[in-house]
Enzyme design. Sequence first.
Site, PDB file in Angstrom:
ATOM      1  N   SER A  22       0.826  -1.215   0.000  1.00  0.00           N
ATOM      2  CA  SER A  22       0.000   0.000   0.000  1.00  0.00           C
ATOM      3  C   SER A  22       0.858   1.262   0.000  1.00  0.00           C
ATOM      4  O   SER A  22       0.331   2.361   0.087  1.00  0.00           O
ATOM      5  CB  SER A  22      -0.927   0.007   1.219  1.00  0.00           C
ATOM      6  OG  SER A  22      -0.191  -0.163   2.410  1.00  0.00           O
ATOM      7  N   ASN A 109      -2.038  -2.747  13.153  1.00  0.00           N
ATOM      8  CA  ASN A 109      -3.486  -2.512  13.127  1.00  0.00           C
ATOM      9  C   ASN A 109      -3.880  -1.270  13.917  1.00  0.00           C
ATOM     10  O   ASN A 109      -4.689  -0.463  13.452  1.00  0.00           O
ATOM     11  CB  ASN A 109      -4.232  -3.732  13.663  1.00  0.00           C
ATOM     12  CG  ASN A 109      -4.016  -4.955  12.788  1.00  0.00           C
ATOM     13  OD1 ASN A 109      -3.434  -4.822  11.709  1.00  0.00           O
ATOM     14  ND2 ASN A 109      -4.446  -6.107  13.230  1.00  0.00           N
ATOM     15  N   THR A 154     -39.190  27.740  -8.957  1.00  0.00           N
ATOM     16  CA  THR A 154     -39.437  26.382  -8.465  1.00  0.00           C
ATOM     17  C   THR A 154     -39.751  25.589  -9.722  1.00  0.00           C
ATOM     18  O   THR A 154     -40.333  26.131 -10.671  1.00  0.00           O
ATOM     19  CB  THR A 154     -40.632  26.302  -7.483  1.00  0.00           C
ATOM     20  OG1 THR A 154     -41.822  26.675  -8.189  1.00  0.00           O
ATOM     21  CG2 THR A 154     -40.454  27.226  -6.283  1.00  0.00           C
ATOM     22  N   HIS A 155     -39.335  24.336  -9.742  1.00  0.00           N
ATOM     23  CA  HIS A 155     -39.482  23.495 -10.950  1.00  0.00           C
ATOM     24  C   HIS A 155     -38.778  24.142 -12.148  1.00  0.00           C
ATOM     25  O   HIS A 155     -39.164  23.912 -13.298  1.00  0.00           O
ATOM     26  CB  HIS A 155     -40.948  23.235 -11.314  1.00  0.00           C
ATOM     27  CG  HIS A 155     -41.804  22.831 -10.160  1.00  0.00           C
ATOM     28  ND1 HIS A 155     -42.060  21.522  -9.839  1.00  0.00           N
ATOM     29  CD2 HIS A 155     -42.444  23.577  -9.218  1.00  0.00           C
ATOM     30  CE1 HIS A 155     -42.834  21.471  -8.767  1.00  0.00           C
ATOM     31  NE2 HIS A 155     -43.074  22.706  -8.361  1.00  0.00           N
ATOM     32  N   SER A 276     -13.443  26.619 -27.538  1.00  0.00           N
ATOM     33  CA  SER A 276     -13.659  25.387 -28.290  1.00  0.00           C
ATOM     34  C   SER A 276     -12.585  25.290 -29.361  1.00  0.00           C
ATOM     35  O   SER A 276     -12.093  26.303 -29.854  1.00  0.00           O
ATOM     36  CB  SER A 276     -15.047  25.428 -28.929  1.00  0.00           C
ATOM     37  OG  SER A 276     -15.065  24.681 -30.128  1.00  0.00           O
ATOM     38  N   LYS A 282     -17.156  30.220 -28.954  1.00  0.00           N
ATOM     39  CA  LYS A 282     -17.507  29.563 -27.689  1.00  0.00           C
ATOM     40  C   LYS A 282     -16.717  30.037 -26.474  1.00  0.00           C
ATOM     41  O   LYS A 282     -15.535  30.342 -26.555  1.00  0.00           O
ATOM     42  CB  LYS A 282     -17.310  28.045 -27.815  1.00  0.00           C
ATOM     43  CG  LYS A 282     -18.333  27.372 -28.667  1.00  0.00           C
ATOM     44  CD  LYS A 282     -19.723  27.373 -28.060  1.00  0.00           C
ATOM     45  CE  LYS A 282     -19.947  26.350 -27.075  1.00  0.00           C
ATOM     46  NZ  LYS A 282     -20.222  25.078 -27.078  1.00  0.00           N
ATOM     47  N   ASN A 284     -16.779  28.362 -22.698  1.00  0.00           N
ATOM     48  CA  ASN A 284     -17.434  27.270 -21.978  1.00  0.00           C
ATOM     49  C   ASN A 284     -17.136  27.284 -20.472  1.00  0.00           C
ATOM     50  O   ASN A 284     -16.018  27.573 -20.063  1.00  0.00           O
ATOM     51  CB  ASN A 284     -16.979  25.924 -22.555  1.00  0.00           C
ATOM     52  CG  ASN A 284     -17.453  25.725 -23.989  1.00  0.00           C
ATOM     53  OD1 ASN A 284     -18.514  26.234 -24.361  1.00  0.00           O
ATOM     54  ND2 ASN A 284     -16.674  25.024 -24.775  1.00  0.00           N
ATOM     55  N   GLU A 289     -18.581  22.549 -14.922  1.00  0.00           N
ATOM     56  CA  GLU A 289     -18.968  21.212 -15.402  1.00  0.00           C
ATOM     57  C   GLU A 289     -18.103  20.120 -14.782  1.00  0.00           C
ATOM     58  O   GLU A 289     -18.585  19.051 -14.417  1.00  0.00           O
ATOM     59  CB  GLU A 289     -18.868  21.156 -16.921  1.00  0.00           C
ATOM     60  CG  GLU A 289     -19.918  21.998 -17.610  1.00  0.00           C
ATOM     61  CD  GLU A 289     -19.623  22.139 -19.098  1.00  0.00           C
ATOM     62  OE1 GLU A 289     -20.092  21.295 -19.865  1.00  0.00           O
ATOM     63  OE2 GLU A 289     -18.915  23.087 -19.472  1.00  0.00           O
ATOM     64  N   TYR A 316      -9.618  -6.397  12.723  1.00  0.00           N
ATOM     65  CA  TYR A 316      -9.014  -5.921  11.481  1.00  0.00           C
ATOM     66  C   TYR A 316      -9.087  -6.968  10.373  1.00  0.00           C
ATOM     67  O   TYR A 316      -8.931  -8.165  10.615  1.00  0.00           O
ATOM     68  CB  TYR A 316      -7.537  -5.538  11.720  1.00  0.00           C
ATOM     69  CG  TYR A 316      -6.837  -5.088  10.447  1.00  0.00           C
ATOM     70  CD1 TYR A 316      -6.947  -3.778  10.004  1.00  0.00           C
ATOM     71  CD2 TYR A 316      -6.111  -5.990   9.665  1.00  0.00           C
ATOM     72  CE1 TYR A 316      -6.338  -3.371   8.822  1.00  0.00           C
ATOM     73  CE2 TYR A 316      -5.499  -5.591   8.480  1.00  0.00           C
ATOM     74  CZ  TYR A 316      -5.616  -4.271   8.069  1.00  0.00           C
ATOM     75  OH  TYR A 316      -5.030  -3.877   6.901  1.00  0.00           O
ATOM     76  N   GLN A 321      -7.513  -1.905   4.142  1.00  0.00           N
ATOM     77  CA  GLN A 321      -6.465  -1.136   3.462  1.00  0.00           C
ATOM     78  C   GLN A 321      -7.075  -0.325   2.319  1.00  0.00           C
ATOM     79  O   GLN A 321      -6.524   0.692   1.917  1.00  0.00           O
ATOM     80  CB  GLN A 321      -5.393  -2.098   2.936  1.00  0.00           C
ATOM     81  CG  GLN A 321      -4.248  -1.424   2.224  1.00  0.00           C
ATOM     82  CD  GLN A 321      -3.046  -2.348   2.078  1.00  0.00           C
ATOM     83  OE1 GLN A 321      -2.338  -2.613   3.035  1.00  0.00           O
ATOM     84  NE2 GLN A 321      -2.836  -2.856   0.874  1.00  0.00           N
ATOM     85  N   LYS A 324      -8.108   3.729   2.271  1.00  0.00           N
ATOM     86  CA  LYS A 324      -7.290   4.909   2.008  1.00  0.00           C
ATOM     87  C   LYS A 324      -7.514   5.515   0.635  1.00  0.00           C
ATOM     88  O   LYS A 324      -7.729   6.727   0.515  1.00  0.00           O
ATOM     89  CB  LYS A 324      -5.817   4.577   2.226  1.00  0.00           C
ATOM     90  CG  LYS A 324      -5.463   4.597   3.701  1.00  0.00           C
ATOM     91  CD  LYS A 324      -4.168   3.901   3.988  1.00  0.00           C
ATOM     92  CE  LYS A 324      -4.301   2.989   5.180  1.00  0.00           C
ATOM     93  NZ  LYS A 324      -5.211   1.832   5.022  1.00  0.00           N
TER      94      LYS A 324
HETATM   95  N1  ARG Z   1      -1.252  -1.292   5.168  1.00  0.00           N
HETATM   96  C1  ARG Z   1      -2.182  -1.789   6.111  1.00  0.00           C
HETATM   97  C2  ARG Z   1      -3.519  -1.024   6.007  1.00  0.00           C
HETATM   98  O1  ARG Z   1      -3.511  -0.022   5.403  1.00  0.00           O
HETATM   99  C3  ARG Z   1      -1.648  -1.630   7.492  1.00  0.00           C
HETATM  100  C4  ARG Z   1      -2.181  -2.590   8.485  1.00  0.00           C
HETATM  101  C5  ARG Z   1      -1.704  -3.949   8.176  1.00  0.00           C
HETATM  102  N2  ARG Z   1      -2.018  -4.894   9.185  1.00  0.00           N
HETATM  103  C6  ARG Z   1      -1.899  -6.179   8.969  1.00  0.00           C
HETATM  104  N3  ARG Z   1      -2.189  -6.941   9.944  1.00  0.00           N
HETATM  105  N4  ARG Z   1      -1.558  -6.654   7.821  1.00  0.00           N
HETATM  106  O2  ARG Z   1      -4.535  -1.435   6.487  1.00  0.00           O
END
Ligand code: ARG
Length: 459
Positions: A22, A109, A154-155, A276, A282, A284, A289, A316, A321, A324
């Site tokens: 990760s 964890n 409205t509408h 454009s 144009k 824009n 958008e 966990y 993971q 993120k």
């Molecule tokens: N990279 C992991 C995450 O984002 C960290 C925690 C990993 N824990 C484990 N027991 N493998 O969740």
Amino acid sequence: MALWAGRFKKEINEDVNAFNSSISFDARMYKHDIMGSKAHAKMLCKQGIIDENNLNEILTGLDEILADLESGELLFDPNAEDIHMFIESELTKKYPISGKKLHTARSRNDQVALDLRLYTRDEIKEIRQMLIDIIEVIMDQASKHTETIMCGYTHLQRAQPITFGHHLMAYAQMFYRDITRLDDCFDRMNVSPLGSGALATTTYPIDRYYVAQQLDMKDICHNSLDGVSDRDYAIELANDLALIMTHLSRFSEEMILWCSWEYKYIELDDAYATGSSIMPQKKNPDIAELVRGKTARVIGDNNALLTMMKGLPLAYNKDMQEDKEALFDAIDTVKLCLPVFTDMLRTMKVYPKKMREFAAKGFINATDCADYLVKHGKAFRDAYKTVGQLVAYCIDHDEVLETLSLDVYKSYDETFEESVYEAISLDTCVKNRLVDGGPSPEAVKKSIQLMKDQLEVLK
Ligand code: ARG
């Protein structure tokens, strides 16, 4: 060799390592990982679990790693499993004995659960400031247009007269609520999971409150299983971000309509519009958008987080993971959209004449015409019906209520007098809506002042 290699007889498969890693996305939490590790190490030393020398080496080493990462001297290793393993192994390279002690009484964890809270806490502060900025620009524009009459819809049908300032301030209210929502989220998020360990805390005599205090967190998570597997705060934040985007998206939609030739209520500054490749005429509204389009991804991020969590047993699981990328994308998108939208708003040109011209058509003073009869003794339902007939007459004869003769008025209801013209003039209709929260110049000025006061409290 992975830090956990002890029970394994083979190196990890290269593709599996890449699949599992990760670091490509969690590297951005390096500061927070270091911050958390420093607090953890101080606590270990205070509790007599590591000695002063260990602590000093750990703190020095972590500070050096931080400085080297910031200067670019140290690069993230793409083969590292994650940011936590990377920093720990860099520290161990520098100070082998002390470095290996850092992870005592801790698991990745609870470490990652802490880092993500620390990281999002900082992001909330930045986004909050961006929301204050946009509200200030809205208030600026609204102050210039407390008297600018436009029709409210409205509408998407012309409905009643309002002021442009009033319309803009509706968005200030939305963004204000967004700030308070972020503050609520911050408050619930700002507790320390560290010490939850992998799932069942530890047998070392750690001091969880000391760590929380070091990190300026108001409390600890009071159940270790929940501590390592709670991502409510991430979902809550993603939801808040999706709402911010939804507000921006509605605003974008209106900006797009307003700068079309069909409306021409506003014109975007040349620096905030695009041309454009083929149509020379144009101009824009791409920013608006794109903001509207990017709202879809943030809503998607929010859904991804909810869906990722919904079937997970305690505690966990590696699925987490995946929290993120979704959360970071939502944060990045909001941070990308808010400032550019704010500048577009700050630099737009407003065409009050065009708004007024539109407001003059569409019978948006019909309610006021009915109210005129009510104020002269008629029941509202009867007045409503009479004015409906007058509007039908106007449509048949290509007139508006302002141009009808008093004779025509009287042929529908004898109650009408010369004073009806004053009562249905758009200026009167708007000026008399003095109710708090309404569109009259007075009410809008009051609402701007109130918003300024509320923001002062939040700053
Ligand atoms: N990279 C992991 C995450 O984002 C960290 C925690 C990993 N824990 C484990 N027991 N493998 O969740």
